[in-house]
Each structure stands twice: as structure tokens, then as C-alpha cells.
Design an enzyme around this catalytic site. Sequence first.
Site, mmCIF file in Angstrom:
data_model
loop_
_atom_site.group_PDB
_atom_site.id
_atom_site.type_symbol
_atom_site.label_atom_id
_atom_site.label_comp_id
_atom_site.label_asym_id
_atom_site.label_seq_id
_atom_site.Cartn_x
_atom_site.Cartn_y
_atom_site.Cartn_z
ATOM 1 N N SER A 29 0.854 -1.192 0.000
ATOM 2 C CA SER A 29 0.000 0.000 0.000
ATOM 3 C C SER A 29 0.888 1.240 0.000
ATOM 4 O O SER A 29 1.686 1.443 0.920
ATOM 5 C CB SER A 29 -0.886 0.010 1.247
ATOM 6 O OG SER A 29 -1.389 1.314 1.451
ATOM 7 N N HIS A 53 -1.347 -1.401 -4.177
ATOM 8 C CA HIS A 53 -2.590 -1.031 -3.498
ATOM 9 C C HIS A 53 -2.616 0.487 -3.325
ATOM 10 O O HIS A 53 -1.701 1.070 -2.737
ATOM 11 C CB HIS A 53 -2.641 -1.737 -2.149
ATOM 12 C CG HIS A 53 -3.917 -1.567 -1.398
ATOM 13 N ND1 HIS A 53 -5.046 -2.323 -1.647
ATOM 14 C CD2 HIS A 53 -4.244 -0.731 -0.387
ATOM 15 C CE1 HIS A 53 -6.010 -1.958 -0.818
ATOM 16 N NE2 HIS A 53 -5.559 -0.986 -0.048
ATOM 17 N N ASP A 55 -4.760 3.593 -1.891
ATOM 18 C CA ASP A 55 -5.839 3.967 -0.970
ATOM 19 C C ASP A 55 -6.380 5.351 -1.312
ATOM 20 O O ASP A 55 -5.692 6.350 -1.150
ATOM 21 C CB ASP A 55 -5.322 3.945 0.472
ATOM 22 C CG ASP A 55 -5.099 2.533 0.982
ATOM 23 O OD1 ASP A 55 -6.042 1.727 0.896
ATOM 24 O OD2 ASP A 55 -3.989 2.238 1.451
ATOM 25 N N MET A 57 -9.036 8.173 -0.400
ATOM 26 C CA MET A 57 -9.870 8.604 0.744
ATOM 27 C C MET A 57 -10.436 9.986 0.461
ATOM 28 O O MET A 57 -9.707 10.862 -0.026
ATOM 29 C CB MET A 57 -9.022 8.679 2.012
ATOM 30 C CG MET A 57 -8.311 7.391 2.364
ATOM 31 S SD MET A 57 -7.330 7.630 3.865
ATOM 32 C CE MET A 57 -6.418 6.095 3.924
ATOM 33 N N HIS A 86 -8.421 1.046 -3.714
ATOM 34 C CA HIS A 86 -9.314 0.836 -2.570
ATOM 35 C C HIS A 86 -10.039 2.151 -2.309
ATOM 36 O O HIS A 86 -9.440 3.116 -1.835
ATOM 37 C CB HIS A 86 -8.456 0.395 -1.373
ATOM 38 C CG HIS A 86 -9.201 0.283 -0.084
ATOM 39 N ND1 HIS A 86 -8.569 0.156 1.133
ATOM 40 C CD2 HIS A 86 -10.530 0.269 0.199
ATOM 41 C CE1 HIS A 86 -9.470 0.081 2.101
ATOM 42 N NE2 HIS A 86 -10.674 0.164 1.560
ATOM 43 N N MET A 88 -12.133 4.386 -0.363
ATOM 44 C CA MET A 88 -12.751 4.732 0.926
ATOM 45 C C MET A 88 -13.465 6.059 0.712
ATOM 46 O O MET A 88 -13.067 7.100 1.240
ATOM 47 C CB MET A 88 -11.660 4.826 2.011
ATOM 48 C CG MET A 88 -11.152 3.449 2.430
ATOM 49 S SD MET A 88 -9.594 3.522 3.339
ATOM 50 C CE MET A 88 -8.432 3.493 1.983
ATOM 51 N N MET A 157 -11.207 -5.874 5.909
ATOM 52 C CA MET A 157 -10.365 -4.887 6.600
ATOM 53 C C MET A 157 -9.940 -5.480 7.945
ATOM 54 O O MET A 157 -10.784 -5.894 8.742
ATOM 55 C CB MET A 157 -11.133 -3.585 6.846
ATOM 56 C CG MET A 157 -11.434 -2.755 5.607
ATOM 57 S SD MET A 157 -10.010 -2.314 4.591
ATOM 58 C CE MET A 157 -9.011 -1.368 5.753
ATOM 59 N N ASP A 195 -6.528 -6.457 4.394
ATOM 60 C CA ASP A 195 -5.929 -5.120 4.321
ATOM 61 C C ASP A 195 -5.780 -4.502 5.704
ATOM 62 O O ASP A 195 -6.768 -4.209 6.375
ATOM 63 C CB ASP A 195 -6.816 -4.224 3.436
ATOM 64 C CG ASP A 195 -6.231 -2.823 3.262
ATOM 65 O OD1 ASP A 195 -5.104 -2.576 3.723
ATOM 66 O OD2 ASP A 195 -6.926 -1.986 2.651
HETATM 67 C C1 DX5 Z 1 -6.116 1.682 5.718
HETATM 68 C C2 DX5 Z 1 -5.701 1.280 4.351
HETATM 69 C C3 DX5 Z 1 -4.631 0.246 4.276
HETATM 70 C C4 DX5 Z 1 -3.330 0.682 4.901
HETATM 71 C C5 DX5 Z 1 -2.488 -0.509 5.149
HETATM 72 O O1 DX5 Z 1 -7.184 2.535 5.585
HETATM 73 O O2 DX5 Z 1 -6.805 0.760 3.637
HETATM 74 O O3 DX5 Z 1 -4.421 -0.134 2.928
HETATM 75 O O4 DX5 Z 1 -2.625 1.584 4.103
HETATM 76 O O5 DX5 Z 1 -1.321 -0.056 5.729
HETATM 77 P P1 DX5 Z 1 -0.630 -0.773 6.976
HETATM 78 O O6 DX5 Z 1 0.094 -1.936 6.400
HETATM 79 O O7 DX5 Z 1 0.258 0.284 7.482
HETATM 80 O O8 DX5 Z 1 -1.708 -1.191 7.930
HETATM 81 ZN ZN ZN Z 2 -6.428 -0.149 1.681
#
Ligand code: DX5
Ligand code: ZN
Length: 240
Positions: A29, A53, A55, A57, A86, A88, A157, A195
Site C-alpha cells: 500500500s 494497493h 488507498d 480517501m 481501494h 474509501m 479490513m 488489508d
Molecule cells: C487503511 C488502508 C490500508 C493501509 C495498510 O485505511 O486501507 O491499505 O494503508 O497499511 P498498513 O500496512 O500500514 O496497515
Molecule cells: Zn487499503
Amino acid sequence: MSATAFLSEPSPGAFTLAMMRSPARIAPSILAADFAHLAQEIKLIEDHVDLLHVDVMDGHFVPNISLGPPVISSLRGATNLYLDCHLMITDPLAYLEPLCEAGANGVTVHIEAVPDPSAVAREAGVLGLDFGLVINPPTPVAAVEPYLEIVSMVVVMSVHPGLGGQAFLTSALGKIAALRELIDSHALATDIQVDGGIDLRTAASARAAGADVFVAGTAVFRAPDPVRAVREIRTILDRM
Ligand code: DX5
Ligand code: ZN
């Protein structure tokens, strides 16, 4: 008996099942990477990983804001890795086209944001994006069960979404095992992604429970040697 129970008790049947399981895939990620040097951070690991990956947001579905289509477009120019986005975000349907144009390969959408994901799944299909559903720690597997046949991936998650660097929630393991059982009993090809909080120890537990794709941010990009960190996770996963 569940598939995971077979795997934990070696027998001729277990061997056949293990052979049938898809190989474990590692998806770092970029949330844990240095955003000022994203291209270099990705180049370093790209030959050693399976997906990237990303993220996304929106500051609404989760409190934080991370990145969106413009950064994904730059990532697309910097790597050929599969971009696993991903989302969010509260309104994924509104962003599928820009994400696709930016170069995303797959999107995963929270069932908590879109309780009936049929329209989003359809639009993803029209755009040629792989489509998956994500469940937060408090959300039961039953929430995505009706959609298992229309998704390519379910994401469990193992931390609360919105922040990297959190501790793995072991409650995710039972959900992964329940999904594995459902997916295998229906002979589906749906992948299970886990994740959050993935390191050597939690990756092994999640693989034993039945996960296929392992998202690791902190354990890869914050490691002194990210390539070595990926190799170590892969060694553990491949031994199982
Ligand atoms: C959290 C994210 C994850 C996160 C994982 O909201 O969806 O993808 O970046 O990172 P680590 O490995 O630091 O938990
Ligand atoms: Zn994620």
C-alpha cells in the site's frame, strides 16, 4: 470440514486442495510510502510484488484525504503494476470513470458506503474495471454474501479504514475463514484480500485462514529494506 481445516492437517486431500489454492499475492500500500518520491519507492519494489494497493480517501467516508485520479494517472505513467484502488469514499459511482481514465485496473468499494452495489458493479463492468467489495471490522461477511458471484475480490479490513500503521485486528481471521468456506463451497474464483496491519506474523495467520492477497503498507515501505521485507513475507506465504 473447512478448506482451512484440511490445510492445517496434512493428508492426501489437503495436498490436492493446497495445489488448487491460488498463489498468495502481495500488494504493498503506497499510503506508507514517501509521497514526494513515489516513483522511486515503487521502482524499488515493482519486480518483487504482484499488485500496487492505492488507498483513495475522500475525507467523508473516512476522516482523511489521501489521493485521487490525478495521482493515479501519474502512477500509471510510472509503473506497469496492476493498480488496485481501494475506494474509501462515499460516492464511488461518481468516480469510476475518472479512475478508469487515470489508469486504475481494479476498484474495491465499501459495502458500508453502497449497501446495494449492483449499479457500481455494472458500471465497473462497462468500464472494464475489476470490481470488489470491502467490509469494515464491524461488518459481517453476510453483508457481501449475496454479491460473491459478481465480484472478483472481497476485502476484509483488518484495521479500521483511514489510517496506516494500525495493529491487525484478529477478528478478521474468522471472517476470512468464513468467506473461504463460502467461496470454495460455491466453487467461485473470488479472491480474498486482507488489508491492514499485515506483517510476517499476521500474513501467516491470514493465509492459514484462507486469504489470497495481502496488503502491507508499513511493513514494506517503512522497512529499512523494502525489497527484503517483501521477500520475507513471500517466503512465509509460499511455505504454507
Ligand atoms: C487503511 C488502508 C490500508 C493501509 C495498510 O485505511 O486501507 O491499505 O494503508 O497499511 P498498513 O500496512 O500500514 O496497515
Ligand atoms: Zn487499503
